[in-house]
Motif scaffolding. Sequence first.
Motif, short mmCIF file in Angstrom:
data_model
loop_
_atom_site.label_atom_id
_atom_site.label_comp_id
_atom_site.label_asym_id
_atom_site.label_seq_id
_atom_site.Cartn_x
_atom_site.Cartn_y
_atom_site.Cartn_z
N VAL A 1 22.29 33.41 -86.44
CA VAL A 1 21.60 34.13 -87.51
C VAL A 1 20.65 33.18 -88.24
N GLU A 2 21.14 32.00 -88.56
CA GLU A 2 20.34 31.02 -89.32
C GLU A 2 19.05 30.67 -88.57
N VAL A 3 19.14 30.40 -87.27
CA VAL A 3 17.92 29.99 -86.53
C VAL A 3 16.99 31.21 -86.39
N SER A 4 17.57 32.40 -86.26
CA SER A 4 16.71 33.60 -86.15
C SER A 4 15.95 33.82 -87.45
N ILE A 5 16.63 33.59 -88.58
CA ILE A 5 15.98 33.75 -89.89
C ILE A 5 14.83 32.76 -90.02
N HIS A 6 15.05 31.50 -89.65
CA HIS A 6 13.99 30.50 -89.81
C HIS A 6 12.84 30.81 -88.85
N ARG A 7 13.16 31.27 -87.63
CA ARG A 7 12.11 31.62 -86.66
C ARG A 7 11.24 32.74 -87.24
N LEU A 8 11.89 33.75 -87.80
CA LEU A 8 11.14 34.92 -88.29
C LEU A 8 10.30 34.56 -89.51
N LEU A 9 10.89 33.83 -90.46
CA LEU A 9 10.12 33.42 -91.66
C LEU A 9 8.90 32.61 -91.25
N ALA A 10 9.06 31.79 -90.22
CA ALA A 10 7.97 30.89 -89.80
C ALA A 10 6.91 31.62 -88.99
N LYS A 11 7.34 32.58 -88.18
CA LYS A 11 6.40 33.18 -87.22
C LYS A 11 5.64 34.39 -87.75
N LEU A 12 6.17 35.04 -88.80
CA LEU A 12 5.50 36.26 -89.25
C LEU A 12 4.04 35.99 -89.66
N PRO A 13 3.77 34.91 -90.43
CA PRO A 13 2.36 34.65 -90.78
C PRO A 13 1.49 34.41 -89.53
N THR A 14 2.05 33.74 -88.53
CA THR A 14 1.28 33.48 -87.31
C THR A 14 0.98 34.79 -86.59
N ILE A 15 2.01 35.63 -86.45
CA ILE A 15 1.83 36.94 -85.80
C ILE A 15 0.79 37.77 -86.56
N ALA A 16 0.88 37.72 -87.91
CA ALA A 16 -0.04 38.50 -88.75
C ALA A 16 -1.48 38.00 -88.58
N ALA A 17 -1.65 36.68 -88.67
CA ALA A 17 -3.01 36.11 -88.59
C ALA A 17 -3.61 36.39 -87.21
N TYR A 18 -2.77 36.28 -86.16
CA TYR A 18 -3.27 36.56 -84.80
C TYR A 18 -3.76 38.02 -84.71
N SER A 19 -3.08 38.93 -85.39
CA SER A 19 -3.49 40.35 -85.28
C SER A 19 -4.86 40.53 -85.92
#
Length: 393
Positions: A122-140
Amino acid sequence: GTGYITLDEGYVNTGSTTSAITYLDGEAGILRYRGYPIEELAANCDFVEVMYLLIYGELPTEEQLTNFRNSIRRHTMLHEDMRSFYDGFPRDAHPMAILSSVVSALSTFYQDSLDPHDPQQVEVSIHRLLAKLPTIAAYSYKKSFGQPFIYPQNDLSYCENFLQMMFAVPSEPFHVDPDFVDALNLLLIVHADHEQNCSTSTVRMVGSADANLFASISAGISALWGPLHGGANEAVVNMLEEIIENGGDVDKYVELAKDKQSKVRLMGFGHRVYKNFDPRATIIKKACDRLLDKLDIKDPLFDVAQKLEHAALNDEYFVQRKLYPNVDFYSGVIYRAIGIPVQMFTVLFAMGRLPGWIAHWKEMHGSKTKRICRPRQVYTGETKREFIPIEKR
Ligand code: SDX
């Protein structure tokens, strides 16, 4: 039988859970994250510090915050195979559709760490998601007009990094405007949680079936997209632009919004809980003033928004129904001032609300009384009837 069912359409008077994360007082216009007033957090923290508070329940020490920032930084890049997902979307795909699709698809890259009952996973999934959402958003955003994706820069802060992924191009040096970074931190903080709103309840609902974090958050993103919810910030700017195009007659629009037949609503007005004012709207409106002043921008939208607010707050229909500007009414003015395009406004809302969704998903899994959410209904359909073979229909 099923015993006594209480029907409460839209859950106006139904509590779905206990929670220790966010406290709202709709009458007094109070909003607190883990007991801290939103005004103090907005004035003293950056968004990553508030993420930590919401998810772990306490304000971090220097060391805890540094470790948290560094851990998130390690996960900002997307797997290169994920970039090809974007080739499949049409140029004019709404970024909220991309966000919910790509967030759900993240789970396919981490199939060995999706167990919602394993704290490390759960902990690593949380950090992955917090970190990647801005990247996913900016790419869109970059995808929408054919500019190259810009990789995250881990020597930058969370908000600096997002702005450079959104607006940098490989051919030019890029300077992040500190006023934009401050405005973005403030906006993300005031959007970070809001107890059992529609999208957070959706995350809890989907998570209650033991669906993985990525699937649960993807469902929350879809709920937030609705114009009655997070999609309102995009609808507000479209409404304000329409008023300006029609000569800026706010009174005519107020009359339209009062007429049920018109199906027109004053977007950015009204709230299920806040019945006097939305404390976030107050904070954002002040930040609008400050930022436009500092940047010496005269945004006609801000002027029309203030005129519209004044007209509505002096109209019996809105006063009687206790309809006031909510978080979405002024946020678009700030997003525009920092260069965010209107189709990305609800994506920014999702970025802000992500730590809140995660905190609630985690709290639900930690609850001793957690059960799958499965409400009942009051049946109003046909009573038992005989089958009719097709030749007799
Ligand atoms: C967010 O829940 C949260 O916490 C959400 C949120 C969060 O942080 O998660 O705060 C974020 O979603 C903010 C709200 C963004 N939505 C909008 O701005 C869209 C416009 N507002 C509305 O659609 C409405 O006010 C809601 C959805 C916000 C609240 O809906 P409710 O509580 O179900 O209220 P309602 O639709 O029953 O309205 C009560 C009355 C009705 O009139 P009557 O039937 O009593 O005559 O007020 C009227 C409505 O027609 N009304 C409006 C109106 N909002 C309510 N009339 C005109 N314009 C409006 N904006």
